[in-house]
Enzyme design. Sequence first.
Site, PDB file in Angstrom:
ATOM      1  N   HIS A 230       0.862  -1.184   0.000  1.00 48.78           N
ATOM      2  CA  HIS A 230       0.000   0.000   0.000  1.00 48.78           C
ATOM      3  C   HIS A 230       0.894   1.228   0.000  1.00 48.78           C
ATOM      4  O   HIS A 230       1.842   1.297   0.784  1.00 48.78           O
ATOM      5  CB  HIS A 230      -0.905  -0.004   1.233  1.00 48.78           C
ATOM      6  CG  HIS A 230      -2.109   0.865   1.073  1.00 48.78           C
ATOM      7  ND1 HIS A 230      -2.014   2.235   1.021  1.00 48.78           N
ATOM      8  CD2 HIS A 230      -3.419   0.578   0.937  1.00 48.78           C
ATOM      9  CE1 HIS A 230      -3.242   2.742   0.865  1.00 48.78           C
ATOM     10  NE2 HIS A 230      -4.110   1.747   0.795  1.00 48.78           N
ATOM     11  N   ARG A 280      -2.069   0.846  -7.706  1.00 41.67           N
ATOM     12  CA  ARG A 280      -1.427   0.871  -6.393  1.00 41.67           C
ATOM     13  C   ARG A 280       0.072   0.567  -6.464  1.00 41.67           C
ATOM     14  O   ARG A 280       0.881   1.188  -5.776  1.00 41.67           O
ATOM     15  CB  ARG A 280      -2.121  -0.176  -5.516  1.00 41.67           C
ATOM     16  CG  ARG A 280      -2.133   0.167  -4.077  1.00 41.67           C
ATOM     17  CD  ARG A 280      -3.040  -0.770  -3.315  1.00 41.67           C
ATOM     18  NE  ARG A 280      -4.295  -0.128  -2.978  1.00 41.67           N
ATOM     19  CZ  ARG A 280      -5.226  -0.683  -2.216  1.00 41.67           C
ATOM     20  NH1 ARG A 280      -5.048  -1.885  -1.723  1.00 41.67           N
ATOM     21  NH2 ARG A 280      -6.332  -0.042  -1.937  1.00 41.67           N
ATOM     22  N   ARG A 374      -4.604  -7.068  -6.719  1.00 41.06           N
ATOM     23  CA  ARG A 374      -6.004  -7.068  -6.258  1.00 41.06           C
ATOM     24  C   ARG A 374      -6.614  -5.681  -6.429  1.00 41.06           C
ATOM     25  O   ARG A 374      -6.004  -4.663  -6.107  1.00 41.06           O
ATOM     26  CB  ARG A 374      -6.066  -7.456  -4.790  1.00 41.06           C
ATOM     27  CG  ARG A 374      -7.455  -7.387  -4.197  1.00 41.06           C
ATOM     28  CD  ARG A 374      -7.377  -7.620  -2.713  1.00 41.06           C
ATOM     29  NE  ARG A 374      -6.542  -6.618  -2.087  1.00 41.06           N
ATOM     30  CZ  ARG A 374      -6.988  -5.642  -1.306  1.00 41.06           C
ATOM     31  NH1 ARG A 374      -8.268  -5.529  -1.038  1.00 41.06           N
ATOM     32  NH2 ARG A 374      -6.157  -4.778  -0.789  1.00 41.06           N
TER      33      ARG A 374
HETATM   34  P1  FAD Z   1      -7.998 -11.657   9.085  1.00 43.37           P
HETATM   35  O1  FAD Z   1      -9.105 -10.707   9.189  1.00 43.37           O
HETATM   36  O2  FAD Z   1      -6.627 -11.170   9.005  1.00 43.37           O
HETATM   37  O3  FAD Z   1      -8.176 -12.734  10.224  1.00 43.37           O
HETATM   38  C1  FAD Z   1      -7.198 -13.725  10.456  1.00 43.37           C
HETATM   39  C2  FAD Z   1      -7.579 -14.469  11.711  1.00 43.37           C
HETATM   40  O4  FAD Z   1      -6.774 -15.633  11.852  1.00 43.37           O
HETATM   41  C3  FAD Z   1      -7.380 -13.690  13.000  1.00 43.37           C
HETATM   42  O5  FAD Z   1      -8.506 -13.929  13.802  1.00 43.37           O
HETATM   43  C4  FAD Z   1      -6.141 -14.324  13.632  1.00 43.37           C
HETATM   44  O6  FAD Z   1      -6.133 -14.242  15.019  1.00 43.37           O
HETATM   45  C5  FAD Z   1      -6.339 -15.755  13.188  1.00 43.37           C
HETATM   46  N1  FAD Z   1      -5.125 -16.584  13.175  1.00 43.37           N
HETATM   47  C6  FAD Z   1      -4.042 -16.450  12.378  1.00 43.37           C
HETATM   48  N2  FAD Z   1      -3.145 -17.427  12.651  1.00 43.37           N
HETATM   49  C7  FAD Z   1      -3.685 -18.185  13.635  1.00 43.37           C
HETATM   50  C8  FAD Z   1      -3.240 -19.333  14.344  1.00 43.37           C
HETATM   51  N3  FAD Z   1      -2.041 -19.913  14.125  1.00 43.37           N
HETATM   52  N4  FAD Z   1      -4.033 -19.857  15.292  1.00 43.37           N
HETATM   53  C9  FAD Z   1      -5.251 -19.298  15.579  1.00 43.37           C
HETATM   54  N5  FAD Z   1      -5.715 -18.193  14.932  1.00 43.37           N
HETATM   55  C10 FAD Z   1      -4.937 -17.661  13.971  1.00 43.37           C
HETATM   56  N6  FAD Z   1      -9.897  -5.169   2.111  1.00 43.37           N
HETATM   57  C11 FAD Z   1     -11.048  -4.699   1.581  1.00 43.37           C
HETATM   58  O7  FAD Z   1     -11.742  -5.419   0.874  1.00 43.37           O
HETATM   59  N7  FAD Z   1     -11.452  -3.431   1.857  1.00 43.37           N
HETATM   60  C12 FAD Z   1     -10.738  -2.593   2.646  1.00 43.37           C
HETATM   61  O8  FAD Z   1     -11.136  -1.475   2.901  1.00 43.37           O
HETATM   62  C13 FAD Z   1      -9.518  -3.054   3.202  1.00 43.37           C
HETATM   63  N8  FAD Z   1      -8.775  -2.259   4.000  1.00 43.37           N
HETATM   64  C14 FAD Z   1      -7.706  -2.793   4.641  1.00 43.37           C
HETATM   65  C15 FAD Z   1      -7.020  -2.017   5.568  1.00 43.37           C
HETATM   66  C16 FAD Z   1      -5.965  -2.546   6.276  1.00 43.37           C
HETATM   67  C17 FAD Z   1      -5.239  -1.713   7.297  1.00 43.37           C
HETATM   68  C18 FAD Z   1      -5.555  -3.878   6.032  1.00 43.37           C
HETATM   69  C19 FAD Z   1      -4.396  -4.479   6.775  1.00 43.37           C
HETATM   70  C20 FAD Z   1      -6.209  -4.649   5.086  1.00 43.37           C
HETATM   71  C21 FAD Z   1      -7.294  -4.110   4.389  1.00 43.37           C
HETATM   72  N9  FAD Z   1      -7.994  -4.874   3.463  1.00 43.37           N
HETATM   73  C22 FAD Z   1      -9.141  -4.379   2.912  1.00 43.37           C
HETATM   74  C23 FAD Z   1      -7.671  -6.293   3.270  1.00 43.37           C
HETATM   75  C24 FAD Z   1      -8.639  -7.123   4.111  1.00 43.37           C
HETATM   76  O9  FAD Z   1      -8.872  -6.470   5.336  1.00 43.37           O
HETATM   77  C25 FAD Z   1      -8.108  -8.502   4.404  1.00 43.37           C
HETATM   78  O10 FAD Z   1      -7.647  -9.121   3.248  1.00 43.37           O
HETATM   79  C26 FAD Z   1      -9.221  -9.367   4.990  1.00 43.37           C
HETATM   80  O11 FAD Z   1      -9.771  -8.710   6.088  1.00 43.37           O
HETATM   81  C27 FAD Z   1      -8.690 -10.696   5.419  1.00 43.37           C
HETATM   82  O12 FAD Z   1      -9.697 -11.337   6.155  1.00 43.37           O
HETATM   83  P2  FAD Z   1      -9.425 -12.771   6.726  1.00 43.37           P
HETATM   84  O13 FAD Z   1     -10.623 -13.154   7.496  1.00 43.37           O
HETATM   85  O14 FAD Z   1      -8.925 -13.650   5.670  1.00 43.37           O
HETATM   86  O15 FAD Z   1      -8.184 -12.575   7.736  1.00 43.37           O
HETATM   87  C1  SIN Z   2      -7.558   1.269   1.526  1.00 41.75           C
HETATM   88  O1  SIN Z   2      -8.499   1.655   2.210  1.00 41.75           O
HETATM   89  O2  SIN Z   2      -6.785   2.026   0.957  1.00 41.75           O
HETATM   90  C2  SIN Z   2      -7.323  -0.186   1.406  1.00 41.75           C
HETATM   91  C3  SIN Z   2      -8.464  -0.830   0.739  1.00 41.75           C
HETATM   92  C4  SIN Z   2      -8.068  -2.182   0.294  1.00 41.75           C
HETATM   93  O3  SIN Z   2      -6.941  -2.599   0.489  1.00 41.75           O
HETATM   94  O4  SIN Z   2      -8.937  -2.855  -0.277  1.00 41.75           O
END
Ligand code: FAD
Ligand code: SIN
Length: 537
Positions: A230, A280, A374
């Site tokens: 980012h 990006r 992405r």
């Molecule tokens: P996460 O939400 O990362 O959850 C992972 C989970 O796994 C957590 O609960 C963690 O504790 C658990 N875990 C990991 N390893 C273990 C283990 N060994 N044992 C037990 N538990 C474990 N995407 C968008 O579409 N829109 C946005 O606006 C956007 N903004 C973003 C802003 C930021 C700051 C960031 C960092 C990302 C953003 N993204 C956005 C990307 C998006 O947030 C993520 O790709 C998405 O939330 C991932 O979801 P997930 O459920 O796969 O993982």
């Molecule tokens: C952002 O808000 O700039 C991140 C959004 C995303 O990663 O999808």
Amino acid sequence: MRARASDVVIVGSGAAGLACALALAPRHVTLLTKTPGLEGGASRQAQGGIAAALGPGDTPEAHAADTVAAGAGLSDPDTALLLARQGVTAMRDLLDAGLPVDRAADGRPLLGREGAHGIPRIVHAGGDATGRTLVAALAGQVQATPSIHVATGAFAYDLVVVNGRVAGLLACHPEAGWVHHRCDRVVLATGGIGALWRHTTNPAEATGDGLAMAARAGAELANLEFVQFHPTALAVGDDTGAASLPLLTEALRGAGAHLVDDDGRRFMVAAHPLAELAPRDVVARAVWRRLTDGQGVFLDLRPVLAERGEAAFPQAVAACRAAGYEPTRRPVPIRPAAHYHMGGVAVDRESRSSIPGLWACGEVADTGVHGANRLASNSLLEALVFARRVAEDVARHDDPIPATGPAPAAPAVPTPPNGQVAAIVARTRDLVSRHVGLARSGDGLRRAIADQAEIAAALRAWEIYAAPGNGATTGEIRRWGEARNLVLLAGLLARAALNRAESRGAHYREDFPEPQPAWGHRQILNAAGIANERPAP
Ligand code: FAD
Ligand code: SIN
């Protein structure tokens, strides 16, 4: 070791894990997360929003076309269309369930526009607090669902695979210690790998545990080399330590925030026709090059805050102030940071991995949607849609297969003297940040592979001498487990990046600056880092 039986075990309680647990109800699901509370992961930090073709004049086909264009030739068009179509349903269901999204005066969801989306289609909730609002809503529903057993502070260490199929999961729980979760269906929803770099927008828990567990179990991994940086993380802290940096959402640039240099000049205007809204990776590399040359780079939020007010971007404004910057007065310093992993556990359209009984959804998975880059705000949508597809697939294969094989032994977890595990992690981050960052080269990647091999050998030596059941605490087990996962992934990423002798999307090779038609395919790796080439699913 204790044993617990469940129909399905889900690892991770971000958007993907929570949505999957809800979709699987009323099956008996165990939902594990290593964070102390249910709400962790990157999902709750999401600011930009959720993309979905909800607005007048928009269609799933248009959304899919933008997704495929961003993927630089590696997105699978059919999977992208499936995401866009089922994303509309998933979003409508969330709206019907009362997700408090931002709405226009006529009551319809207010749709924002972000870079490379051809039309406004980004749903927000609480301004830039979309992730927090979404996760709170899903977590509330999970807590109210009796068939879902939640285990917080529980660290998933390894998959148990017997005769080539999943027979359970080994995890360390805060009170119970080692637990063998006996079940023939495990869903990885463990999020991303941002903790591999010194600077990331990801939370500290993004250590790639699920990806590393799948690798050790022999699952196929896809497109590991594609990591999105980012461009606008707030530059806080010094340049040496590891840091989760606050994100200054792209929506700020979409609303008119400018990138400026030390003299207040908008350098992106000369660099790309879309200026601050260029793809990006283009913006991130432009910012990185300036910083590497010793120049400052800043984001000027003043035009946006004057026009839209602080309430539109409460998280961004609060992050600036917490770091001692006043965004209404002057531009704030920024730097690029590792943000999103396009690659992951290779899954098909039902979120199934190559190991029977193992599914993956959310950021840990590579569904083929994102390809080499992405599209913003597509990942929460992907997490929601493919989490449901896991549940549908589980329902289609509902005959339980008895878990076979002896109970696994408690692993021998080394407890090296204070600071040594942290030193391993720091060395790993250093090599990944130097050589597997925004610009890569064959020489750098070979150096990274050699350094990683040395670190991995040191880890193995410690493991050989550790006594089984040596009384390591839950904290020590998590620290060790995360370190060995990061080291394994550092090697795999470097190998994947070295193999891909071209530049495409987020993967930029200084020695191969152009895309190569021969590389217009998905790269599948196994745990030994051996590639076998395969078209998108
Ligand atoms: P996460 O939400 O990362 O959850 C992972 C989970 O796994 C957590 O609960 C963690 O504790 C658990 N875990 C990991 N390893 C273990 C283990 N060994 N044992 C037990 N538990 C474990 N995407 C968008 O579409 N829109 C946005 O606006 C956007 N903004 C973003 C802003 C930021 C700051 C960031 C960092 C990302 C953003 N993204 C956005 C990307 C998006 O947030 C993520 O790709 C998405 O939330 C991932 O979801 P997930 O459920 O796969 O993982
Ligand atoms: C952002 O808000 O700039 C991140 C959004 C995303 O990663 O999808």
